[in-house]
Design an enzyme around this catalytic site. Sequence first.
Site, PDB file in Angstrom:
ATOM      1  N   CYS A 203      44.901  45.569  32.288  1.00 50.10           N
ATOM      2  CA  CYS A 203      43.433  45.390  31.605  1.00 50.10           C
ATOM      3  C   CYS A 203      42.349  44.956  32.519  1.00 50.10           C
ATOM      4  O   CYS A 203      41.354  45.798  32.587  1.00 50.10           O
ATOM      5  CB  CYS A 203      43.670  44.520  30.548  1.00 50.10           C
ATOM      6  SG  CYS A 203      44.716  44.898  29.271  1.00 50.10           S
ATOM      7  N   HIS A 204      42.348  43.981  33.122  1.00 47.17           N
ATOM      8  CA  HIS A 204      41.273  43.389  34.117  1.00 47.17           C
ATOM      9  C   HIS A 204      41.750  43.058  35.599  1.00 47.17           C
ATOM     10  O   HIS A 204      40.973  42.423  36.194  1.00 47.17           O
ATOM     11  CB  HIS A 204      40.601  42.088  33.516  1.00 47.17           C
ATOM     12  CG  HIS A 204      40.345  42.401  32.014  1.00 47.17           C
ATOM     13  ND1 HIS A 204      41.100  42.062  31.020  1.00 47.17           N
ATOM     14  CD2 HIS A 204      39.209  43.020  31.573  1.00 47.17           C
ATOM     15  CE1 HIS A 204      40.182  42.395  29.872  1.00 47.17           C
ATOM     16  NE2 HIS A 204      39.291  43.264  30.201  1.00 47.17           N
ATOM     17  N   GLY A 205      42.931  43.549  35.880  1.00 47.87           N
ATOM     18  CA  GLY A 205      43.320  43.610  37.216  1.00 47.87           C
ATOM     19  C   GLY A 205      43.941  41.993  37.584  1.00 47.87           C
ATOM     20  O   GLY A 205      43.347  41.529  38.854  1.00 47.87           O
TER      21      GLY A 205
ATOM     22  N   ARG B 190      33.804  41.576  32.239  1.00 44.91           N
ATOM     23  CA  ARG B 190      34.788  41.680  33.275  1.00 44.91           C
ATOM     24  C   ARG B 190      34.124  41.599  34.813  1.00 44.91           C
ATOM     25  O   ARG B 190      34.682  41.844  35.711  1.00 44.91           O
ATOM     26  CB  ARG B 190      35.221  43.280  33.331  1.00 44.91           C
ATOM     27  CG  ARG B 190      36.098  43.532  32.152  1.00 44.91           C
ATOM     28  CD  ARG B 190      36.989  44.677  32.453  1.00 44.91           C
ATOM     29  NE  ARG B 190      36.174  45.764  32.482  1.00 44.91           N
ATOM     30  CZ  ARG B 190      36.727  47.111  32.622  1.00 44.91           C
ATOM     31  NH1 ARG B 190      38.043  47.008  32.626  1.00 44.91           N
ATOM     32  NH2 ARG B 190      35.916  48.322  32.965  1.00 44.91           N
TER      33      ARG B 190
END
Lengths: 450, 181
Positions: free
Chosen positions: B145-147, A302
């Site tokens: 989830c990951h923006g 991420r």
Amino acid sequence: MSFAWAKPYEPQTGFTKWIDEKLPLPRLVYNAVGAGYPVPRNLNYMWNFGVLAGFCLMIQIVTGVILAMHYAANTEVAFATTEHIMRNVNSGWLMRYAHANGASFFFIVIYLHIFRGLFYSSYKAPREMIWLLGVVIFLLMMATAFMGYVLPWGQMSFWGAKVITGLFGAIPLVGESLQVWLVGGFAPDNAALNRFFSLHFLLPFVIAGVVILHIWALHIPGSSNPTGIEVKQESDTVPFHPYYTAKDGFGLGIFLLAFTFMVFFLPNMLGHPDNYIEANPLSTPALIVPEWYFLPFYAILRAFTDDLTIPFTGIVLIQAKLLGVIAMFGSILLWFFLPWLDKSPVRSGHYRPMFKKFFWFGFIPCMIALFIAGGAPAEQPYVLLSQIATAYYFLHFLVILPIVSQIEVPKPLPYSITESVLGSDDAAPGKTASSGAKGADDIGSLQPAE
Amino acid sequence: MADANEANEGVRRRDFIHVAALSTAGVGAAASALPLVSQMAPSADVLAESTTDVDVSAIEAGQSIKTVFRKQPLFVKRLTPEEIAEANEVDVADLRDQESLTDRLGEGNEDILVTMGVCTHLGCVPLGAAEGENKGEYGGYFCPCHGSHYDTAGRIRKGPAPTNLVVPDFAFTSESVIRVG
């Protein structure tokens, strides 16, 4: 494949002699983990985790085979059969909690085993192959654990499967077709659940096979030790049995205390409550997090939020998504090159002052930061934290380690393992003052014999 | 005598048999691997469920519905005039995935935005279709989830997702019904 002074196997009874002629399996065990395997006398408790990892694999296989007798891999009933195991099957709750926590403990043990290897440079020649096989085992464990987590078909199961199979979609050109092929549909469904179950059952036995290779490769040079110097003489070693069977047995007792405490009193602490909600393809949980043991790698995935572009042109070279995927897989594949990145001739971190500082004050905080960032929502300051930690992670292995190993002045090493333990070679039991010096002339016999 | 001749030539008649046998076996092995690989691809029943009909007449401006297309969520939204204006204000050249609102709505469709409810990053369902959900910084959809932030036309504006929310093939089969797929 042992030292010249290794005690040979001598069958005592008529029956064991008969077995030894037909199938020398007792001989193999005796030479591998019995009195026939000389081991450095100075191993500390960090050397317990190999045996413990093997024990964890056994727990997982035994409880897993039992769970498979009561579970059905079909999206209609998978969640229900998991609850059936918890509520109806005799001792089913114990099997499932032992299996779920067993996975966590397997990873705790394996991470300590890997950190042992990193600190004491167990990966260096002549033990590169042991390390490489260990990385293969770790990758197989990750795949197995991931697929196992999908089987209860809860919300985290489903969304974890979707996110992880989505990683393959990032591969240019073939990604989307590959993803559809892996999942057997456009999203994880019955086909995916079934194949994950099949592979989740198979892979532990593949791991067991690679573990045998790992131990085989270990027995050629023999175990490393906390000083990092090689065994020179008989007084440097003690037989594995009874010395290390006893030491490992004690470690196993401590391990079982912690493990059973978790199974009986905090069985869901390491899990995620959302996985007790049945999978719903139309609703994503507010925060998708993998199991705790994947968090550092998830944080690396991420950490990449912007595409790699040619400056001032806006031409995208690599998309952010693909960068994250490459970095995540790269962070582990990097370990395959570790024996050649760290060029220091000294193995043990105890004798490497500069390396030791970077290890405890650079690498360990970096891993902790990745753990924290991986479990946090994708917002600031966690995104920045994961980016800094990811950068340091790669810097550590690719830049710091090679440079430190070139410029560092190591501390003086002891002459022998015996000296490091007893103060001098002559202090070893059964040694006279003259026989201590003899070791140096005897260099031929000091090499491990095949 | 025959052996001596063959040795001189360097190539023996038996070599031909070796090469031919091994090649045949190799082709056979490769051919038998094909079904082993293709069995993992989507099966006929999965492929059969490939179209979905949606009645859009009941959707008010500003409302969206969530339905299912190929086992994945599908968002169908009737855009408000403000949302349309907002989407048209953006300079397409500045976007990561350069599409105008018209490109995404299709010919003769003024306000029905049909997108997959699947974030193009790693496949989560973005928020913003149901009332009260976080619509992100650009008033469209937001993937928790990951923006990843999507705008009112479902285009990626911020975050890790590489492309806009996918617009599946669809057509109006009547005034009020669209067929997706």
